[in-house]
Design a protein around this motif. Sequence first.
Motif, short mmCIF file in Angstrom:
data_model
loop_
_atom_site.label_atom_id
_atom_site.label_comp_id
_atom_site.label_asym_id
_atom_site.label_seq_id
_atom_site.Cartn_x
_atom_site.Cartn_y
_atom_site.Cartn_z
N UNK A 1 -2.67 11.10 1.56
CA UNK A 1 -2.36 12.13 0.96
C UNK A 1 -2.81 12.36 2.40
N UNK A 2 -2.59 14.25 2.64
CA UNK A 2 -2.54 15.12 3.77
C UNK A 2 -4.23 14.88 4.17
N UNK B 1 -11.39 9.22 -4.37
CA UNK B 1 -10.91 9.69 -2.97
C UNK B 1 -11.50 9.54 -1.79
N UNK C 1 -4.49 15.22 -14.15
CA UNK C 1 -3.36 13.99 -13.51
C UNK C 1 -2.32 14.65 -12.73
N UNK D 1 -7.75 8.04 -14.55
CA UNK D 1 -6.75 8.90 -14.35
C UNK D 1 -5.37 8.72 -15.07
N UNK D 2 -5.31 7.72 -15.53
CA UNK D 2 -4.45 7.83 -16.88
C UNK D 2 -4.04 6.25 -17.42
N UNK E 1 -14.86 10.77 -1.53
CA UNK E 1 -14.99 12.42 -2.01
C UNK E 1 -15.54 12.78 -3.20
N UNK F 1 -3.16 4.34 -1.55
CA UNK F 1 -1.88 6.08 -0.98
C UNK F 1 -3.38 6.88 -0.28
N UNK G 1 1.36 9.27 -7.29
CA UNK G 1 2.64 8.28 -7.50
C UNK G 1 3.06 8.82 -8.70
N UNK H 1 -6.70 7.67 -1.26
CA UNK H 1 -7.01 8.01 -2.85
C UNK H 1 -6.24 5.72 -2.74
N UNK I 1 5.35 8.43 -12.10
CA UNK I 1 6.67 7.92 -12.90
C UNK I 1 6.59 8.44 -13.62
N UNK I 2 6.40 9.08 -14.80
CA UNK I 2 6.62 9.69 -15.86
C UNK I 2 6.19 11.16 -15.39
N UNK J 1 -4.87 20.15 -1.20
CA UNK J 1 -4.77 20.30 0.27
C UNK J 1 -4.76 21.47 0.77
N UNK K 1 -13.00 7.40 -11.24
CA UNK K 1 -12.61 7.95 -12.36
C UNK K 1 -11.44 7.64 -13.14
N UNK L 1 2.39 2.17 -2.15
CA UNK L 1 3.54 1.56 -2.79
C UNK L 1 2.42 1.45 -4.27
N UNK L 2 3.34 1.70 -5.54
CA UNK L 2 2.99 1.12 -7.16
C UNK L 2 3.81 0.62 -7.41
N UNK L 3 3.80 -0.86 -7.25
CA UNK L 3 5.60 -1.87 -7.58
C UNK L 3 4.25 -2.05 -9.20
N UNK L 4 5.55 -2.05 -10.37
CA UNK L 4 5.40 -2.02 -10.98
C UNK L 4 4.78 -3.32 -11.87
N UNK M 1 -6.28 15.00 8.36
CA UNK M 1 -5.95 16.05 9.44
C UNK M 1 -6.48 15.18 10.77
N UNK N 1 -0.72 3.76 -18.03
CA UNK N 1 0.72 4.63 -18.13
C UNK N 1 1.45 4.13 -19.25
#
Lengths: 149, 130
Positions: B41-42, B121, A100, B108-109, B102, B39, A106, B57, A108-109, A122, B106, B27-30, B44, B111
């Motif tokens: 991330x880094x 990814x 996680x 992730x969580x 990649x 989203x 992103x 992602x 939030x928690x 990275x 899966x 953005x991940x609006x509520x 090349x 919320x």
Amino acid sequence: MQVTLSLDHKSKTQLINNLKAVLNNAKAEAGRALYEFAKDVIMIESAVECPRKTFTLVNSGYVKEPEHYLDRVSVECGYGGPEDKMNPKTHKMASEYMIIVHEDLYPKEVVHPVGKSKFFEDPVRRNEQLLLEHLGSRVRMAMNIKPGG
Amino acid sequence: MANLLLDLANYTITQGIGISGEVFYNDVPDSPNNLITFLEYAGRSSPISDFGLRSVQPNIRNESSEAARIKAWALYNLFHPNDIEDSIIFLTATRWTKISCRNEPFKLKEDESHRTIYVFNMGVLTHKDS
């Protein structure tokens, strides 16, 4: 005018043994180079980027000794493996929450006072080219090949 | 103006995986509860060409865990068609991409509002945004 080149059985065996020795040296050196790169570059850069509120996750970083196979040599590094640690605040093991922390772009928690997500991926991606150059250089040295040779 | 994440979001809608108003980027609006967002991330970029390998992602959030899983796999299959490893996908008339997933989707969580989030990814080779 002619010349005959021949290789007798004894010389052939010696040649094969020499080539095997060169290959084994190259593989051993590749293993050492991979191990050092994982330890001194990947895991160092990763540790700098790893969120460290309690230092549990960063302290679970590990690099395993090189593993030699018939056709390859590999080195495993990462977090939460043999060096798995328990977070003193949440009592969770680093391996339970590292995905996680790593993948949540992103959060939030989860607040990261220091560090960021993708703290492991990275540095790995960023150093791909450097690893190839480092590995090539070390293997060339082990095989006694001069640059450009 | 070209924007890779926006192009991915629009492509997802035109291909029928997401619906307008429920697909976002950067953005991940509520709300809404059920959404897809892209989203970044880094990645090349190439110093000598107009191309870059971007890291994206997709996040798939749904009140139903099973719906999130199904939607995540639909999106994964959209960008990772079977048996076409080297396929070029045109997101728009002018935006070509070569996408490699990649990892597989899966969970992730869940919320704080008990919504399930699936992610995967992708490496996206494409030309630079203008």
